[in-house]
Write an enzyme that holds these catalytic residues in place. Structure first.
Site, short mmCIF file in Angstrom:
data_model
loop_
_atom_site.label_atom_id
_atom_site.label_comp_id
_atom_site.label_asym_id
_atom_site.label_seq_id
_atom_site.Cartn_x
_atom_site.Cartn_y
_atom_site.Cartn_z
N GLU A 134 10.02 -52.70 -7.17
CA GLU A 134 8.59 -52.81 -7.45
C GLU A 134 8.14 -54.24 -7.18
O GLU A 134 8.76 -55.16 -7.68
CB GLU A 134 8.32 -52.42 -8.90
CG GLU A 134 6.90 -51.93 -9.13
CD GLU A 134 6.72 -51.21 -10.44
OE1 GLU A 134 6.29 -51.89 -11.40
OE2 GLU A 134 7.00 -50.00 -10.52
N HIS A 169 1.47 -48.63 -11.25
CA HIS A 169 2.01 -48.90 -12.59
C HIS A 169 0.88 -49.00 -13.64
O HIS A 169 0.85 -49.91 -14.47
CB HIS A 169 2.83 -50.20 -12.58
CG HIS A 169 3.98 -50.17 -13.55
ND1 HIS A 169 5.26 -50.44 -13.19
CD2 HIS A 169 4.02 -49.91 -14.88
CE1 HIS A 169 6.06 -50.36 -14.25
NE2 HIS A 169 5.32 -50.02 -15.28
#
Length: 325
Positions: free
Chosen positions: A266, A285
């Protein structure tokens, strides 16, 4: 004044609470290791969001006493290194449970009712709409979705988020089942084996932490057990589902769709196969970061530092033995 270093800015509610309690709050200029090493040298405490806090950065914190995680997951903090350095690690539990559960419901509804597909089709064919029947258009382009009522939702992980999700899903008339080897009392029927739960799910929601046991837990083998009409939602951590295997299943119609909020790594690389997978909702997210949840998380992370500074064990310690030493 004791310095509290923020790896990234947290909600103002948490910052104001720290300042009110006479802490010097500073935000790191960057989250890379060199920047954090320089900024953490004289910090009494550090609050971490999603960036990593490895052992060498922790070691640079010569005055460091507590690491407070602005969230529930601690896979981005080297807890073993902190423990060896006698630094307490604390986290915030449940502050964003409703937000994450709400995200799962939102994406299930969007996928099941084909909201994104309908929006795309309507925009793409706007010049052809004059004089047509929209219900007919919806039929022609396969835009009529399904109700959630009567469908089976399988929840992997029945912690605070999972239990909140049970409440919301049952309000929609869903049949909810679950898997969680660490709880004794569950509001829904639990299955002992994951291989038994996959074939039953119309929707599968992943709400487990990323651990050595859950890493790469869902691959082609597990996805092949699911119905081709099923949907999968990951609002937990990237790395639990093998992204290449998931994309392959979606692109070959072995799954109906997916919603993914966390990635591995990420942020996701440009060549992440999920960017090109069919009927996939990708979000940045955001599941647990509503404005309300961010405020609660910031206050919780700040309160852990305040409690520790006052000689009190924070509410959710990860390595509480350090406090006794």
């Amino acid at each position: 004044m004791k310095k509290v270093l923020l790896s990234e800015k947290i909600d103002d509610a948490g910052i104001n609470l720290l300042k009110k309690n006479n802490f010097d709050v500073q935000v790191a200029p960057n989250t890379d290791a060199d920047s954090m090493k320089a900024a953490i040298k004289d910090a009494y405490a550090v609050i971490m969001r999603s960036s990593k806090l490895p052992a060498d950065v922790i070691a640079a914190g010569k005055e460091l006493k507590i690491i407070s995680r602005n969230g529930t997951g601690i896979n981005n903090v080297d807890v073993d290194a902190a423990t060896k350095q006698h630094v307490l690690v604390a986290k915030v539990n449940g502050a964003n449970a409703f937000s994450v559960a709400e995200y799962v419901m939102t994406t299930m509804l969007s996928l099941s009712r084909r909201i994104t597909k309908s929006d795309t089709a309507l925009r793409a064919h706007k010049s052809e709409l004059s004089g047509t029947s929209l219900p007919g258009f919806s039929t022609d382009y396969d835009l009529n979705g399904h109700e959630l009522r009567g469908k089976t939702l399988a929840i992997l992980g029945l912690g605070k988020i999972g239990q909140q999700l049970v409440t919301l899903a049952e309000a929609f008339g869903m049949n909810v089942i679950g898997y969680d080897p660490y709880i004794k009392d569950s509001p829904v029927k639990l299955y002992d084996q994951l291989t038994d739960i996959y074939p039953l799910a119309d929707f599968l929601s992943v709400n487990m932490p990323l651990t050595p046991e859950t890493k790469n837990m869902i691959t082609t083998k597990e996805l092949s057990l699911m119905k081709p009409t099923a949907y999968i939602i990951n609002s937990a951590r990237g790395g639990i589902i093998n992204e290449a295997d998931l994309a392959d299943a979606l692109n070959h119609d072995r799954l109906a769709g997916a919603a993914i909020d966390s990635f591995n790594p990420e942020p996701p690389a440009p060549d992440n196969p999920l960017f090109d997978s069919k009927n996939t909702i990708l979000t940045s997210h955001i599941a647990g970061t509503t404005k309300e949840a961010n405020a609660a998380l910031g206050i919780g992370a700040a309160q852990a530092i305040i409690d520790f500074s006052n000689g009190k064990l924070p509410q959710f310690p990860v390595n509480p033995d350090v406090f006794d030493n």
